[in-house]
Write a protein that holds these residues in place. Structure first.
Motif, PDB file in Angstrom:
ATOM      1  N   LYS A  10      59.888 -84.536   5.520  1.00 50.99           N
ATOM      2  CA  LYS A  10      59.497 -84.168   6.883  1.00 50.99           C
ATOM      3  C   LYS A  10      59.221 -85.411   7.728  1.00 50.99           C
ATOM      4  N   ALA A  11      58.557 -86.405   7.141  1.00 48.29           N
ATOM      5  CA  ALA A  11      58.236 -87.639   7.868  1.00 48.29           C
ATOM      6  C   ALA A  11      59.506 -88.397   8.251  1.00 48.29           C
ATOM      7  N   TYR A  12      60.439 -88.510   7.322  1.00 48.61           N
ATOM      8  CA  TYR A  12      61.688 -89.214   7.634  1.00 48.61           C
ATOM      9  C   TYR A  12      62.539 -88.430   8.615  1.00 48.61           C
ATOM     10  N   ARG A  13      62.498 -87.097   8.536  1.00 51.20           N
ATOM     11  CA  ARG A  13      63.214 -86.279   9.513  1.00 51.20           C
ATOM     12  C   ARG A  13      62.673 -86.560  10.914  1.00 51.20           C
ATOM     13  N   ALA A  14      61.358 -86.678  11.023  1.00 50.62           N
ATOM     14  CA  ALA A  14      60.731 -86.972  12.314  1.00 50.62           C
ATOM     15  C   ALA A  14      61.109 -88.371  12.800  1.00 50.62           C
ATOM     16  N   ARG A  15      61.147 -89.349  11.890  1.00 48.62           N
ATOM     17  CA  ARG A  15      61.553 -90.712  12.277  1.00 48.62           C
ATOM     18  C   ARG A  15      62.972 -90.725  12.847  1.00 48.62           C
ATOM     19  N   CYS A  16      63.788 -89.838  12.337  1.00 50.59           N
ATOM     20  CA  CYS A  16      65.172 -89.749  12.814  1.00 50.59           C
ATOM     21  C   CYS A  16      65.299 -88.852  14.041  1.00 50.59           C
ATOM     22  N   GLU A  17      64.170 -88.329  14.491  1.00 49.50           N
ATOM     23  CA  GLU A  17      64.124 -87.463  15.669  1.00 49.50           C
ATOM     24  C   GLU A  17      65.023 -86.234  15.516  1.00 49.50           C
ATOM     25  N   LEU A  18      64.933 -85.614  14.333  1.00 48.22           N
ATOM     26  CA  LEU A  18      65.710 -84.417  14.044  1.00 48.22           C
ATOM     27  C   LEU A  18      64.771 -83.244  13.825  1.00 48.22           C
ATOM     28  N   ASN A  19      65.191 -82.066  14.279  1.00 49.29           N
ATOM     29  CA  ASN A  19      64.410 -80.872  13.989  1.00 49.29           C
ATOM     30  C   ASN A  19      65.004 -80.176  12.760  1.00 49.29           C
ATOM     31  N   GLN A  20      64.344 -79.122  12.310  1.00 49.58           N
ATOM     32  CA  GLN A  20      64.815 -78.430  11.114  1.00 49.58           C
ATOM     33  C   GLN A  20      66.192 -77.813  11.317  1.00 49.58           C
ATOM     34  N   GLU A  21      66.465 -77.353  12.502  1.00 52.42           N
ATOM     35  CA  GLU A  21      67.778 -76.771  12.776  1.00 52.42           C
ATOM     36  C   GLU A  21      68.895 -77.797  12.584  1.00 52.42           C
ATOM     37  N   ALA A  22      68.674 -79.023  13.075  1.00 51.84           N
ATOM     38  CA  ALA A  22      69.696 -80.067  12.966  1.00 51.84           C
ATOM     39  C   ALA A  22      69.964 -80.436  11.505  1.00 51.84           C
ATOM     40  N   VAL A  23      68.908 -80.556  10.717  1.00 60.28           N
ATOM     41  CA  VAL A  23      69.103 -80.910   9.308  1.00 60.28           C
ATOM     42  C   VAL A  23      69.705 -79.721   8.557  1.00 60.28           C
ATOM     43  N   GLY A  24      69.309 -78.527   8.921  1.00 61.70           N
ATOM     44  CA  GLY A  24      69.915 -77.347   8.325  1.00 61.70           C
ATOM     45  C   GLY A  24      71.425 -77.318   8.544  1.00 61.70           C
ATOM     46  N   LYS A  25      71.844 -77.652   9.747  1.00 59.19           N
ATOM     47  CA  LYS A  25      73.287 -77.697  10.041  1.00 59.19           C
ATOM     48  C   LYS A  25      74.004 -78.716   9.169  1.00 59.19           C
ATOM     49  N   MET A  26      73.330 -79.828   8.856  1.00 58.10           N
ATOM     50  CA  MET A  26      73.940 -80.852   7.989  1.00 58.10           C
ATOM     51  C   MET A  26      74.325 -80.286   6.627  1.00 58.10           C
ATOM     52  N   ILE A  27      73.523 -79.328   6.166  1.00 60.10           N
ATOM     53  CA  ILE A  27      73.771 -78.781   4.829  1.00 60.10           C
ATOM     54  C   ILE A  27      74.280 -77.339   4.871  1.00 60.10           C
ATOM     55  N   GLY A  28      74.576 -76.852   6.067  1.00 54.90           N
ATOM     56  CA  GLY A  28      75.203 -75.540   6.202  1.00 54.90           C
ATOM     57  C   GLY A  28      74.270 -74.344   6.093  1.00 54.90           C
ATOM     58  N   VAL A  29      72.998 -74.531   6.472  1.00 61.38           N
ATOM     59  CA  VAL A  29      72.060 -73.406   6.475  1.00 61.38           C
ATOM     60  C   VAL A  29      71.385 -73.321   7.841  1.00 61.38           C
ATOM     61  N   ASN A  30      70.801 -72.159   8.148  1.00 62.31           N
ATOM     62  CA  ASN A  30      70.112 -72.015   9.429  1.00 62.31           C
ATOM     63  C   ASN A  30      68.717 -72.632   9.361  1.00 62.31           C
ATOM     64  N   ALA A  31      68.043 -72.696  10.491  1.00 55.74           N
ATOM     65  CA  ALA A  31      66.725 -73.337  10.569  1.00 55.74           C
ATOM     66  C   ALA A  31      65.703 -72.651   9.669  1.00 55.74           C
ATOM     67  N   SER A  32      65.759 -71.344   9.576  1.00 52.92           N
ATOM     68  CA  SER A  32      64.810 -70.606   8.738  1.00 52.92           C
ATOM     69  C   SER A  32      64.991 -70.949   7.264  1.00 52.92           C
ATOM     70  N   SER A  33      66.230 -70.967   6.818  1.00 48.52           N
ATOM     71  CA  SER A  33      66.505 -71.314   5.414  1.00 48.52           C
ATOM     72  C   SER A  33      66.091 -72.748   5.116  1.00 48.52           C
ATOM     73  N   TYR A  34      66.374 -73.648   6.044  1.00 47.79           N
ATOM     74  CA  TYR A  34      65.971 -75.038   5.839  1.00 47.79           C
ATOM     75  C   TYR A  34      64.453 -75.144   5.777  1.00 47.79           C
ATOM     76  N   SER A  35      63.752 -74.427   6.639  1.00 52.88           N
ATOM     77  CA  SER A  35      62.289 -74.447   6.653  1.00 52.88           C
ATOM     78  C   SER A  35      61.733 -74.022   5.297  1.00 52.88           C
ATOM     79  N   HIS A  36      62.316 -72.986   4.710  1.00 51.95           N
ATOM     80  CA  HIS A  36      61.878 -72.537   3.387  1.00 51.95           C
ATOM     81  C   HIS A  36      62.077 -73.638   2.344  1.00 51.95           C
TER      82      HIS A  36
END
Length: 77
Positions: A10-36
């Motif tokens: 979570k800390a590194y995601r914030a350093r990269c200025e990415l939200n959960q939706e953006a990282v979820g897209k990187m791995i092919g899942v929606n924001a809710s699935s990534y949050s889990h």
């Protein structure tokens, strides 16, 4: 398997200025699935962990920041 949140991820995601939706897209899942996954209620696959680490490191390098590794990002706290 021990449950816990991925605090470093979570800390590194914030350093990269990415939200959960953006990282979820990187791995092919929606924001809710990534949050889990980030909150430790669902598991990351090895392929997902590798993809996230690679993409975050690419962003960190472009920003001139220190990169990380899978072992650091995917430790549950």
């Amino acid at each position: 398997m021990r449950k816990g949140k991925y605090i470093e991820l979570k800390a590194y995601r914030a350093r990269c200025e990415l939200n959960q939706e953006a990282v979820g897209k990187m791995i092919g899942v929606n924001a809710s699935s990534y949050s889990h996954k980030e909150n430790g209620t669902a598991a990351f696959s090895l392929e997902e962990a590798f993809t996230i680490t690679s993409k975050l490191n690419s962003i960190l390098e472009k920003k001139g920041l220190e990169t990380t590794n899978m072992e650091k990002l995917f430790v549950r706290n």
